[in-house]
Design a protein around this motif. Structure first.
Motif, PDB file in Angstrom:
ATOM      1  N   ILE A 249       0.504  -9.604   5.891  1.00 58.08           N
ATOM      2  CA  ILE A 249      -0.263  -8.357   5.783  1.00 58.08           C
ATOM      3  C   ILE A 249       0.606  -7.206   5.282  1.00 58.08           C
ATOM      4  O   ILE A 249       0.123  -6.296   4.593  1.00 58.08           O
ATOM      5  CB  ILE A 249      -0.946  -8.019   7.133  1.00 58.08           C
ATOM      6  CG1 ILE A 249      -2.069  -6.992   6.927  1.00 58.08           C
ATOM      7  CG2 ILE A 249       0.056  -7.537   8.171  1.00 58.08           C
ATOM      8  CD1 ILE A 249      -3.254  -7.486   6.146  1.00 58.08           C
ATOM      9  N   THR A 250       1.910  -7.237   5.597  1.00 56.41           N
ATOM     10  CA  THR A 250       2.811  -6.180   5.110  1.00 56.41           C
ATOM     11  C   THR A 250       2.796  -6.099   3.587  1.00 56.41           C
ATOM     12  O   THR A 250       3.009  -5.041   3.009  1.00 56.41           O
ATOM     13  CB  THR A 250       4.247  -6.440   5.610  1.00 56.41           C
ATOM     14  OG1 THR A 250       4.246  -6.443   7.039  1.00 56.41           O
ATOM     15  CG2 THR A 250       5.217  -5.382   5.126  1.00 56.41           C
ATOM     16  N   GLU A 251       2.561  -7.216   2.941  1.00 63.31           N
ATOM     17  CA  GLU A 251       2.643  -7.284   1.487  1.00 63.31           C
ATOM     18  C   GLU A 251       1.297  -7.054   0.801  1.00 63.31           C
ATOM     19  O   GLU A 251       1.217  -7.119  -0.421  1.00 63.31           O
ATOM     20  CB  GLU A 251       3.197  -8.653   1.063  1.00 63.31           C
ATOM     21  CG  GLU A 251       4.569  -8.945   1.636  1.00 63.31           C
ATOM     22  CD  GLU A 251       5.696  -8.273   0.863  1.00 63.31           C
ATOM     23  OE1 GLU A 251       6.040  -8.739  -0.223  1.00 63.31           O
ATOM     24  OE2 GLU A 251       6.227  -7.260   1.362  1.00 63.31           O
ATOM     25  N   PRO A 253      -1.299  -5.211  -1.079  1.00 68.68           N
ATOM     26  CA  PRO A 253      -1.084  -3.980  -1.849  1.00 68.68           C
ATOM     27  C   PRO A 253      -1.896  -2.795  -1.316  1.00 68.68           C
ATOM     28  O   PRO A 253      -1.382  -1.692  -1.207  1.00 68.68           O
ATOM     29  CB  PRO A 253      -1.538  -4.369  -3.266  1.00 68.68           C
ATOM     30  CG  PRO A 253      -1.414  -5.856  -3.315  1.00 68.68           C
ATOM     31  CD  PRO A 253      -1.703  -6.344  -1.929  1.00 68.68           C
ATOM     32  N   ASP A 254      -3.164  -3.016  -1.019  1.00 69.75           N
ATOM     33  CA  ASP A 254      -4.039  -1.949  -0.506  1.00 69.75           C
ATOM     34  C   ASP A 254      -4.880  -2.593   0.589  1.00 69.75           C
ATOM     35  O   ASP A 254      -5.662  -3.506   0.319  1.00 69.75           O
ATOM     36  CB  ASP A 254      -4.920  -1.415  -1.648  1.00 69.75           C
ATOM     37  CG  ASP A 254      -5.891  -0.323  -1.179  1.00 69.75           C
ATOM     38  OD1 ASP A 254      -6.149  -0.208   0.043  1.00 69.75           O
ATOM     39  OD2 ASP A 254      -6.397   0.416  -2.042  1.00 69.75           O
ATOM     40  N   LEU A 255      -4.714  -2.149   1.812  1.00 69.00           N
ATOM     41  CA  LEU A 255      -5.377  -2.814   2.935  1.00 69.00           C
ATOM     42  C   LEU A 255      -6.890  -2.636   2.940  1.00 69.00           C
ATOM     43  O   LEU A 255      -7.581  -3.207   3.780  1.00 69.00           O
ATOM     44  CB  LEU A 255      -4.790  -2.348   4.276  1.00 69.00           C
ATOM     45  CG  LEU A 255      -3.748  -3.311   4.864  1.00 69.00           C
ATOM     46  CD1 LEU A 255      -2.507  -3.349   4.014  1.00 69.00           C
ATOM     47  CD2 LEU A 255      -3.426  -2.988   6.308  1.00 69.00           C
ATOM     48  N   THR A 256      -7.419  -1.860   1.996  1.00 66.74           N
ATOM     49  CA  THR A 256      -8.874  -1.716   1.915  1.00 66.74           C
ATOM     50  C   THR A 256      -9.466  -2.510   0.753  1.00 66.74           C
ATOM     51  O   THR A 256     -10.677  -2.458   0.538  1.00 66.74           O
ATOM     52  CB  THR A 256      -9.284  -0.234   1.752  1.00 66.74           C
ATOM     53  OG1 THR A 256      -8.847   0.240   0.470  1.00 66.74           O
ATOM     54  CG2 THR A 256      -8.681   0.625   2.848  1.00 66.74           C
TER      55      THR A 256
END
Lengths: 388, 159
Positions: A249-251, A253-256
């Protein structure tokens, strides 16, 4: 090569799944997998002798060996819960290319009853380099819910999405589950119930999270030509595509924004369908936020407007966009990698075999799987003969 | 006791302040990160409380997670450079049910993704304040949490 190469080339001709309101199944392991394959083949009017392709999220050769099949096509793609959507995509391409004729895909997992089974396969992280051990787990990240909670946090901060809106997805999914006698949870719930359930990883409550149950399923995919002569009405693969963005999840690019923003438009374009054409959306609901992101990324509403989109209950029975009519991962079953059940329910609905939960219009369905932690999306657009 | 009735103080609120030189190390909580071949320079520097990021010398950009080589130009060496330790909270989840290795008795804690000033994003706990007060967009700065072997784990605290 045109963008519509796969349209109508292959069809799902047999399906099976197993789940129980107890959350547990009597069978497990290879025996359960083999039973599912047998059921799906029987549904199609085929036998193991017809099978020349095997799809398995793991060592496909081992499963083919167990079945006694000597395949010309093996797909061991393992990307988590969307593996089965990718298996259908790859198998449709293989069939279109003449690599094989009849592909079976299978999934079985019994995490619930395994708790009483001392010799069950140990569960754990796959081998190989895994940066999450070094850069995520020391921070107490609880997987998978922690990753999805971060995505929900970001969506709320950027777009003002509320816990009430996310809860509405769980409520409508439960309304569908109440029509499915095999669903794990069938009693209606309210938005208040969701908000009153224990906070697991903010902003996600317990009832924002999928179940942990036993479950299994299988599909049979063959060429359109062969499908025409089989027992059941074929459900054609109209379009299929994959979108991967990250593993940890850290990687992301855009969590949305998920890879569905890539796989969705590509699969819809291949299928030649518009959103209004979609009678059923089977969108992987590992968490309420997962389903909300799918609605946006597949283009059923603009980015950021998913909360307002779901608020009126349009996803439930009688609503404008029936979603997860089997009761979803939230209320039907979730053995770990739920993508198989998206396909099975889509096929049953398109054939008109869904019983009390049968939707009225049923020509086009979308099965949209999510694997990893919002990592790999697989979109499969399915249609009846009327859509060809 | 329901999850929501737990104390709002995170398990690592005490890690919010820099450890005084020569002072006692707090006992480790949770999983301690392994050292891999590619990250050894990072962890070695944390013993001196230096916060390094691996940079692509070819592209002049930092990378995270660390890579042994620059995937865009594997022939070029990477370079470890000291980072500012300044960041912004990109996303945050207060974990009420603890993740692996965490003691439930320690209560809820904030797991965040932090955008560093250098342009990469890393995971960390935001400590030194009640976890529910950590907001997306908040400015944070690096603090160190001692590990059992002399290394330090990067954490962040509100500015």
């Amino acid at each position: 090569m045109t963008a519509r190469t796969l349209r109508g080339a292959a069809a799902l001709v047999g399906v099976a799944d197993a789940a129980s309101p107890t959350g547990e199944l009597d069978s497990h392991g290879r025996a359960l997998e083999a039973a599912m394959v047998h059921e799906a083949l029987a549904d199609a009017g085929l036998t193991l002798d017809d099978v020349d392709g095997v799809a398995y999220a793991g060592m496909a050769g081992g499963f083919a060996e167990y079945l006694g099949v000597r395949p010309t096509y093996l797909d061991g793609t393992m990307v988590g819960g969307s593996s089965y959507e990718l298996h259908v995509e790859h198998a449709a391409a293989a069939i279109a290319a003449g690599l094989c004729d009849v592909v079976v895909g299978v999934y079985a997992s019994t995490p619930r009853s395994d708790r009483r089974r001392p010799n069950a396969m140990p569960r754990g992280m796959p081998p190989g380099p895994n940066p999450a051990f070094e850069w995520e787990l020391p921070y107490g990240l609880r997987l998978p819910m922690g990753a999805y909670a971060l995505a929900a946090s970001r969506h709320m901060a950027v777009y003002g999405t509320t816990s009430e809106q996310l809860a509405q997805i769980a409520v409508d999914t439960r309304r569908w589950a109440s029509l499915n006698p095999r669903a794990r949870f069938q009693d209606p719930i309210t938005v208040d119930d969701v908000l009153a359930s224990p906070m697991i990883a903010s902003p996600l409550h317990l009832l924002d999270c999928c179940l942990v149950t036993d479950g299994a399923g299988a599909f049979v995919l063959t060429s359109a030509e062969r499908a025409a002569d089989l027992r059941r009405p074929p459900v054609y693969v109209l379009g299929a595509a994959t979108g991967g963005t990250h593993q940890a999840i850290t990687e992301m690019p855009d969590l949305t924004v998920t890879g569905g923003a890539v796989s969705g438009p590509a699969a819809f374009a291949m299928a030649g369908v518009k959103h209004d054409d979609v009678d059923l959306l089977m969108a992987y609901d590992s968490f309420t936020i997962t389903a909300l992101l799918h609605l946006e990324d597949l283009g059923f509403c603009p980015k950021g407007e998913g909360g307002a989109f779901v608020e009126d209950g349009k996803l439930g029975p009688g609503g404008a966009l029936p979603m997860n009519t089997n009761g979803g991962g939230l209320s039907y079953t979730h053995p770990g990698m739920y993508g198989m059940f998206l396909l099975v329910e889509a096929v049953r609905q398109l054939r008109g075999e869904a019983g009390d939960r049968q939707i009225d219009r049923h020509d086009v369905a979308v099965a949209h799987g999510s694997g990893g932690v919002l990592s790999t999306m697989g979109t499969v657009v399915l249609g009846t003969e009327a859509t060809l | 006791m329901s999850e929501s009735e737990r104390t709002p103080d995170g398990p690592r609120a005490d890690a919010g302040a820099r450890r005084p030189a020569g002072g006692p190390r707090s006992s480790p909580r949770g999983i301690e990160p392994p050292v891999t071949e590619l990250s050894a320079p990072f962890w070695d520097a944390t013993r001196d409380e230096r916060f390094l990021l691996p940079w692509s010398t070819a592209r002049e950009v930092p990378m995270w997670f660390p890579r042994e080589v620059d995937p865009a130009d594997p022939g070029q060496p990477i370079e470890w450079r000291e980072a500012s330790g300044e960041g912004t909270v990109y996303a945050v989840s207060v974990h009420h049910k603890p993740g692996p290795g965490r003691d439930p008795a320690d209560g809820p804690y904030a797991v965040a993704l932090v955008d560093l000033a250098e342009g990469v994003r890393m995971m960390a706990n935001v400590v030194g304040c009640p976890p529910d007060e950590v907001a997306v967009g908040a400015a944070v700065r690096l603090v160190w949490q001692p590990l059992s072997d002399g290394r330090n784990l990067p954490q962040f605290t509100p500015v």
